[in-house]
Scaffold this active site. Structure first.
Site, short mmCIF file in Angstrom:
data_model
loop_
_atom_site.label_atom_id
_atom_site.label_comp_id
_atom_site.label_asym_id
_atom_site.label_seq_id
_atom_site.Cartn_x
_atom_site.Cartn_y
_atom_site.Cartn_z
N HIS A 106 0.83 -1.20 0.00
CA HIS A 106 0.00 0.00 0.00
C HIS A 106 0.86 1.24 0.00
O HIS A 106 2.07 1.19 0.25
CB HIS A 106 -0.97 0.03 1.20
N GLU A 157 -3.70 4.00 1.65
CA GLU A 157 -4.00 4.21 3.06
C GLU A 157 -4.04 5.71 3.30
O GLU A 157 -3.00 6.39 3.26
CB GLU A 157 -2.96 3.55 3.96
N HIS A 175 2.48 11.37 -9.28
CA HIS A 175 1.07 11.02 -9.40
C HIS A 175 0.88 9.54 -9.10
O HIS A 175 1.83 8.77 -8.99
CB HIS A 175 0.56 11.32 -10.82
N GLU A 223 -3.12 9.82 -12.90
CA GLU A 223 -3.07 9.61 -14.34
C GLU A 223 -4.01 8.45 -14.68
O GLU A 223 -3.89 7.36 -14.12
CB GLU A 223 -1.66 9.28 -14.81
#
Length: 365
Positions: A106, A157, A175, A223
């Site tokens: 994550h 998270e 991004h 994106e």
């Protein structure tokens, strides 16, 4: 895994969570390490670091074998002998790293209005709220969102620190990438929901893939990439680096990632490298971007870190040290829950936390 809480120099751990301290002030690369202090409770001191373990013990290198190889090197006495031993240790460490069972788990970052962000991600980006936890005594809330369960998918998270409604994203974070089957349709939906589109759908510069860029309510860029069905829609995390070859080498040797592809764009003065633990169409990848002539970036205080699973945090930490990484949290179990982790900074100061695979699975249970 790693929760960011609005405290200074101390953390506490519940029975089912891992928490990392984060200062509200903007974090420079030199300030990241002090921002993560571990303790059994806010009132107690720092937990002691695990005892030192020799490279030979970690990777099964016999001293006699090291000496035999070292003696084969034509060098003068002790200095070069030590260097040979280190080189062999790096080789052994790299062999283990390549065999380790690793997966990106994550990415952690801070938001100013958790409910607003959850609403945007679920309604506009199609994510699911997987779980949410409020920790009032420490004044923060976490939310995990993604496109599938945490034991098999890369997820985000989100961390909301009570009373903090704005963060500095900085210039280093780039991004997140999301694969969608129809970029134009997704953009229309986001516009209808009041979302901000910063780049209309169209072919990527110098290529054919249809993309678009949007911003979430906190200013994080996403994106949108037009692809067919994929098991991992949350497919990219893009970070900017000051020396691409150095970063590629570090992520290969210390993190065990594979260089999937590299593309230079001299017309626009940047180069990108895609790195990860499997092909791009099936796994989340790390996109490293080098802009010609730019060697340093402001990291702000919004983006936190990526968590990666490993079979052994001790060997992982040693391999990271051997290849020039900085350990900011020595490997070992966290007080209260016994989940083993280690944390580090790469050569550009980006933070990564490695989490024991078995312990992580137990936490999800």
């Amino acid at each position: 895994m790693a929760r960011i809480v609005p405290m200074f120099n101390a953390t506490s751990f519940s029975s089912n969570s891992v928490r990392l301290v984060a200062l509200h002030a903007p974090l420079s690369s030199s300030a990241v390490a002090p921002a993560a202090r571990f303790a059994p409770s806010p009132r107690s001191g720092l937990c002691s670091a695990p005892r030192a373990i020799h490279h030979e013990q970690l990777f099964g290198i016999k001293t006699s074998r090291l000496m035999r190889k070292a003696n084969c090197i034509k060098a003068s006495a002790s200095g070069n002998m030590a260097q040979a031993s280190t080189t062999i240790s790096k080789e052994e460490a790299f062999e283990w790293v390549k065999k380790d069972n690793r997966r990106m788990l994550h990415v952690v970052y801070r938001v100013g209005d958790l409910e607003r962000t959850i609403k945007f991600y679920t309604e506009c980006l199609g994510m699911k709220l997987l779980r949410k936890r409020d920790i009032p005594e420490e004044k923060y809330t976490n939310a995990f969102l993604g496109y599938g369960p945490e034991d098999s998918h890369f997820v985000v998270e989100l961390t909301y620190n009570y009373g903090v409604d704005q963060y500095d994203i900085g210039s280093g974070f780039g991004h997140f990438g999301i694969a969608v089957e129809d970029v134009a349709k997704t953009v229309d939906l986001i516009k209808a929901k009041g979302g901000k589109v910063t780049r209309e759908p169209g072919p990527v510069k110098g290529g054919k893939t249809v993309i678009a860029f949007i911003e979430d309510p906190d200013g994080y860029k996403f994106e949108l990439l037009e692809r067919g069905p994929t098991p991992e829609p949350l497919c990219q995390v893009m970070l900017r680096v000051g020396d691409l070859d150095r970063s590629i080498n570090f992520h290969e040797k210390a993190f065990g990632m594979e260089l999937l592809r590299k593309r230079d764009n001299p017309e626009y003065k940047y180069t990108v490298a895609m790195m990860g633990y499997g092909p791009e169409d099936k796994n989340t990848v790390l996109e490293l971007t080098y802009n010609y002539g730019v060697t340093e970036y402001d990291k702000g205080n919004a983006y936190a870190q990526i968590a990666i699973g490993t079979d052994d945090v001790y060997k992982t930490a040693e391999a990271i040290k051997l290849h020039g990484g900085k350990i900011t949290r020595e490997p070992g179990p966290l007080p209260g829950i016994n989940t083993k982790i280690t944390a580090c900074l790469d050569p550009d100061g980006w933070k990564t936390v490695f989490v024991d695979n078995i312990d992580f699975a137990k936490e999800l249970e």
